[in-house]
Write an enzyme that holds these catalytic residues in place. Structure first.
Site, PDB file in Angstrom:
ATOM      1  NE  ARG A 167      -3.323   4.567  -0.531  1.00 28.09           N
ATOM      2  CZ  ARG A 167      -2.812   3.814   0.432  1.00 28.09           C
ATOM      3  NH1 ARG A 167      -2.882   2.497   0.357  1.00 28.09           N
ATOM      4  NH2 ARG A 167      -2.232   4.345   1.479  1.00 28.09           N
ATOM      5  CG  ASN A 213      -2.449  -1.917   1.059  1.00 29.48           C
ATOM      6  OD1 ASN A 213      -1.796  -1.625   0.053  1.00 29.48           O
ATOM      7  ND2 ASN A 213      -2.476  -1.151   2.134  1.00 29.48           N
ATOM      8  CG  ASP A 250       2.767  -2.856   3.960  1.00 28.00           C
ATOM      9  OD1 ASP A 250       3.334  -2.925   5.054  1.00 28.00           O
ATOM     10  OD2 ASP A 250       2.411  -1.783   3.441  1.00 28.00           O
ATOM     11  CG  HIS A 298       2.830  -4.160   8.362  1.00 34.73           C
ATOM     12  ND1 HIS A 298       2.627  -2.883   7.918  1.00 34.73           N
ATOM     13  CD2 HIS A 298       2.348  -4.182   9.635  1.00 34.73           C
ATOM     14  CE1 HIS A 298       2.045  -2.160   8.874  1.00 34.73           C
ATOM     15  NE2 HIS A 298       1.863  -2.928   9.933  1.00 34.73           N
ATOM     16  CG  ASN A 302       0.797   0.884  11.206  1.00 34.18           C
ATOM     17  OD1 ASN A 302       1.569   0.739  12.146  1.00 34.18           O
ATOM     18  ND2 ASN A 302      -0.065  -0.051  10.837  1.00 34.18           N
ATOM     19  CG  ASP A 337       4.900   2.444   4.103  1.00 34.85           C
ATOM     20  OD1 ASP A 337       4.011   2.084   3.308  1.00 34.85           O
ATOM     21  OD2 ASP A 337       4.770   2.377   5.342  1.00 34.85           O
ATOM     22  CG  HIS A 348      -4.130   8.019   3.131  1.00 35.10           C
ATOM     23  ND1 HIS A 348      -4.844   6.874   2.871  1.00 35.10           N
ATOM     24  CD2 HIS A 348      -3.101   7.644   3.927  1.00 35.10           C
ATOM     25  CE1 HIS A 348      -4.274   5.845   3.486  1.00 35.10           C
ATOM     26  NE2 HIS A 348      -3.212   6.284   4.134  1.00 35.10           N
TER      27      HIS A 348
HETATM   28 ZN   LIG Z   1       3.393  -1.582   6.266  1.00 35.98          ZN
END
Ligand SMILES: [Zn+2]
Lengths: 311, 428, 188
Positions: free
Chosen positions: B60, B90, B150, B177, B276, B303, B307
């Site tokens: 993050r 990401n 991803d 992904h 996901n 993964d 959050h």
């Molecule tokens: Zn993913």
């Protein structure tokens, strides 16, 4: 302890019959000079509507007021909700205002379940996403019983966008609890995956089931579904799944036609059928108030609720 | 500081031995070693494994430091027995330039809890339109070898083909992904009986399987390496088994949560179970376990997706998908694979250390437990069940789906190049 | 209603009125009603469910038998007007049936089986007020057991039965219980 009505599955057969019987008595109030009962004096009911639905909100509002509850209408528009306040913050705010019950309409499936975990009062699901709308199913069953004298053993055909319909989900659950024989009719694209596990028959052919139906419930089909290729055109949908005059004439003499509203005339139902003698559409609206009075009474009218489930 | 780790069983096999760590490497393995000038750490008969390597972590930082930072995320990793994690691209800004990947890599070095190997984005801004400067990221100080968009799928077949081809120049791998976007518009959970009942838009297995099938064929066609992220369905396992039977260079990972949790948990509408790809059915879980056991699935990757509270304490549809997993990964693997006899500890070392290190071309990690090898180690207490408490974990976020669950094994200690990052289950 | 037969602590219920007594008492009440209302020409009988409603029908039957007069008869559920709703779970509603003539300008006689605290009658008066405006309201009860908590008294009483608060009064009617009678029982 049960204190919410989140899903039609929360209702046992005894619960459901208790609601319908109570609604019968509540309906008498409509015929009186003073259309008000003191039962929920001092109780506060909040209508928390994140989706526009004047029809459902008004019905709950009238039901609560008939029972002398204080009613607060809290719509997502123009409130802090639209400024990014979370559902949880809103819930805690409403509870701090003394809400004994929150009637929630929300675009996301399951939001009432989340809400029920955050508040001490009762939560009534007034429609969540594509999940459920239990009071609609109750008023539909009530309407069937008033028209046809019973629900058990009735052959009920539900036609249209089952995939996206909270009305269909709640009706399938409640009607099977009450012993009706439900058939879902839709193009295959508008039936959910795994529908064969539901307590209902499935057919792609409306004409094949009409003659033996006691009740035909037409679901609203939104035109937007065409864009997502659920069916090719309004014309083809109406031709294959619309209840037109010719199809309605195939129904037996006592069969009734229902629609939860708002309807798309000419799409799923012909105006002549919607306004005809078989149609219960206006009764459904009137019965909605009685049924919601019954639900509010049974959840709030005592020391603890008489029906419903826990989150 | 040199360490003498006494009384540990390499790969959980044989009689306990002592292991001396000198200058970041394993210097001596034997019984009854003398203390010498080493600091002694009592291993208590723990299983000794090479430090775990995660191919798939979301740290993050930069961008969502309220959910996790490299500091807190790598501490969580160390507590989970990891000595290296691959940090997904990401972030905000996206790790699609040498500047961002070097920043993440450096933050990992500074934190010192475990090595951070940044994953580079395949496309600029993860938008799936234009290839990012993969070679520049590969040549940077971060030495990026794994590239992934991803969070989203590289769904354009032509772009995927070119990316697979392009990374051959520096022995890179595309970690896909696999999610056909048109089949998952608005998707909220596994499409099936449960999604239909709950009125949540379905994420069908075929949306994953169709992309995996396509990508296997593309990888074979251009003779490149493909890695499939977080395989979640029985059909995907079948497809990967088929691709491997053809001799194609396809690898795959499974997450701990897909090895144990199923879609019926969504019935609570508690977004802690929203992830996901989504939780699938019991049949999928069984196929994933079998695939991991027989090597069809090469490795376990977490993964790990922390959050912030407000992104999880919401309606299901409004909540963000993802679960934390670094601190619970080994426990779940022990519960689902080791205790039932599906994997030995030596095989766990392969699937959580040597294989992911090889796929990520990560030097110094996933090495054998042998003299001269880097002292990246993890000590596992086999008989130390513990209960997961979301509030007391090292991760900054609370979104573990395992809160309240008892896990059968705990990480006793972790060593990164001979230096303890975790001792007695706590940060060293 | 029924006592566990094997319970040694339970004393058997004491019969206060036999079946024949009940019939006699209802007859007398019907006569009194005719007398006090000067022929019952504008009377509407409203029984409070469940046994009050049955008693109202019986009174109407007797009046018709004696005078050939058909008295409009109905029933009035008081549940939604009770002052103790919040002390228990919401209870199922009983039927309310108002004769088609309505209650406006009528002499409404409320009928119940037992008059105790008076709270049910209070609720019935409130319910009645929401239904219309009677000329006057009277009260007929089969048994008055005392212990009033409100300033309410009956106009027609079948039998006064002094009781202690530890006793319960059971009115038995064929329509509900298979036989007529009034029994007194000591609660444990
Ligand atoms: Zn993913």
């Amino acid at each position: 302890m049960s204190r919410h009505l989140l899903s039609a599955a929360d209702l046992t057969r005894e619960d459901a019959l208790l609601v319908l019987d109570t609604a019968e008595e509540m309906a008498l109030v409509e015929e009186r000079t003073v259309k008000k009962l003191p039962t929920l004096r001092g109780r506060t009911v909040v209508n928390l509507f994140f989706e526009d639905s004047t029809r459902t909100r008004t019905s709950f509002e009238l039901a609560a007021k008939r029972l002398s509850a204080d009613v607060i209408n809290f719509s997502a528009k123009g409130s802090s909700v639209s400024k990014g306040e979370t559902l949880k913050d809103t819930a805690l705010t409403l509870e701090a205002m003394g809400a004994d019950a929150i009637v929630i309409r929300h675009a996301w499936s399951g939001a009432p379940v989340n809400l029920a975990r955050w508040v001490h009062g009762s939560v009534v699901n007034a429609g969540d996403g594509t999940h459920e709308h239990p009071t609609q199913a109750l008023l539909d069953a009530f309407t069937m019983r008033r028209r046809l004298g019973r629900v058990e053993g009735l052959k009920v055909t539900i036609v249209g966008d089952v995939l996206h319909s909270r009305v269909a989900r709640s009706n399938v659950l409640l009607l099977s609890t009450l012993g009706a024989d439900v058939t879902l009719v839709a193009p295959p694209t508008l039936l959910p995956v795994g529908v064969e596990s539901w307590p209902a028959q499935v057919s792609y052919d409306l004409d094949a089931v009409l003659a033996k139906s006691d009740v035909v419930m037409m679901l609203r089909v939104q035109r937007e579904r065409m864009g997502a290729a659920y069916f090719p055109s309004q014309r083809e949908y109406a031709r294959r799944y619309g209840l037109d005059v010719r199809r309605a004439s195939a129904l037996h003499d006592d069969a009734v036609v229902m629609h939860p509203g708002p309807m798309v005339r000419g799409m799923e139902i012909a105006p002549e059928v919607a306004d005809g003698v078989r149609s219960t559409i206006v009764e459904q609206v009137r019965n909605g108030v009685s049924v919601r009075m019954a639900v509010l009474y049974l959840l709030l009218g005592g020391a603890s609720p008489a029906i419903g489930g826990d989150a | 500081m040199n360490y003498l780790v006494r009384d540990v069983r390499p790969y959980g096999e044989g009689e306990p031995v002592d292991v001396r760590l000198v200058d970041g490497a394993i210097a001596e393995i034997g019984t009854g070693l003398s203390d010498g000038d080493s600091r002694v750490y009592a291993g208590g008969g723990a299983v000794l494994l090479p430090g775990l390597v995660d191919l798939h972590t979301h740290l993050r930082e930069p961008g969502r430091e309220d959910a996790e930072t490299v500091e807190t995320g790598t501490l969580a990793a160390a507590l989970g027995g990891f000595t290296a994690v691959h940090a997904m691209a990401n972030t905000d800004p996206v790790a699609d330039t040498a500047g961002v990947v070097e920043q993440v890599w450096r933050l990992g070095q500074e934190a010192g809890h475990c090595d951070v190997a940044p994953v580079g984005a395949v496309t600029v801004g993860l938008r799936g339109e234009q290839m990012a400067e993969l070679g520049t990221m590969a040549d940077s100080a971060a030495r990026v070898r794994v590239f992934s968009d991803d969070g989203t799928c590289v769904s354009d077949a032509s772009l995927m083909r070119r990316a697979l081809e392009y990374v051959k120049a520096f022995d890179g791998v595309i970690a896909q992904h696999a999610q056909e976007p048109r089949l998952t518009v608005g998707a909220q959970m596994n499409e099936g009986v449960v999604s239909s009942r709950l009125g949540l838009t379905g994420w069908p297995a075929v949306a994953e399987e169709a992309v995996i099938a396509r990508d296997c064929l593309l990888a074979a066609h251009v003779g490149s390496r493909l890695h499939v992220c977080h395989v979640s369905t029985a059909g995907s396992v079948e497809l990967i088994r088929w691709a491997k039977s053809k001799g194609w260079d396809v690898t795959a990972e499974v997450t701990p949560h897909h090895l144990v949790l199923t879609d019926d948990l969504a019935a609570s509408y508690d977004p802690v179970f929203k992830v996901n790809p989504p939780l699938r059915t019991a049949a999928d879980v069984a196929a994933l376990r079998a695939g991991l056991a027989d090597g069809t699935i090469d490795c376990v990757a977490t993964d790990n997706a922390p959050h912030a509270l407000e992104d999880k304490e919401a309606e299901w549809g409004a909540a963000l998908p993802g679960m934390t997993g670094l601190e619970t990964a080994l426990g779940i693997v022990a519960e689902t694979m080791v205790l039932p006899g599906r994997l030995t500890w030596r095989q766990v070392a392969e699937r959580l250390s040597s294989t992911p290190a090889r796929i990520g071309r990560l030097e110094g990690h996933g090495r054998p437990l042998a003299v001269g090898e880097p002292a990246n180690l993890c000590l596992v207490d086999e008989a130390a069940p513990w209960t997961v408490d979301a509030a007391t974990m090292a991760t900054r976020s609370r979104n573990t789906p395992f809160a309240g669950r008892s896990l059968p094994v705990g990480v006793r200690a972790t060593f990164l190049r001979g230096t303890p990052t975790v001792l007695d289950g706590a940060p060293a | 209603m029924t006592a566990a037969p094997d319970d040694p602590v339970q004393t058997p219920p004491k019969t206060v009125l036999s079946g024949a007594d009940v019939a006699r008492v209802v007859d007398r009440m019907a006569h009194e009603l005719l007398e006090k209302t000067a022929g019952a020409s504008d009377v509407v009988l409203l029984g409070i469910p469940t046994r009050g409603a049955t008693l109202a029908r019986r009174l109407a039957d007797r009046v018709r038998a004696f005078e050939g007069l058909v008295v409009p008869t109905g029933c009035l559920d008081t549940t939604l007007y009770r002052d103790d709703l919040r002390l228990k779970r919401p209870r199922p509603l009983e039927q309310t049936q108002i004769p088609p003539e309505g209650v406006d300008g009528a002499l409404v006689v409320l009928v119940d089986d037992v008059l105790f605290s008076g709270r049910t009658v209070r609720a019935a008066l409130d319910a009645l007020a929401d239904l219309g405006r009677p000329r006057a309201v009277q009260l007929a009860v089969l048994v008055d057991r005392g212990h009033r908590e409100l300033p309410i008294r009956a106009d027609y009483v079948g039998k006064n039965i002094p009781t202690s608060l530890r006793e319960s009064v059971h009115v038995l009617l064929i329509e509900h219980d298979g036989r007529d009678g009034v029994e007194l029982e000591v609660r444990r």
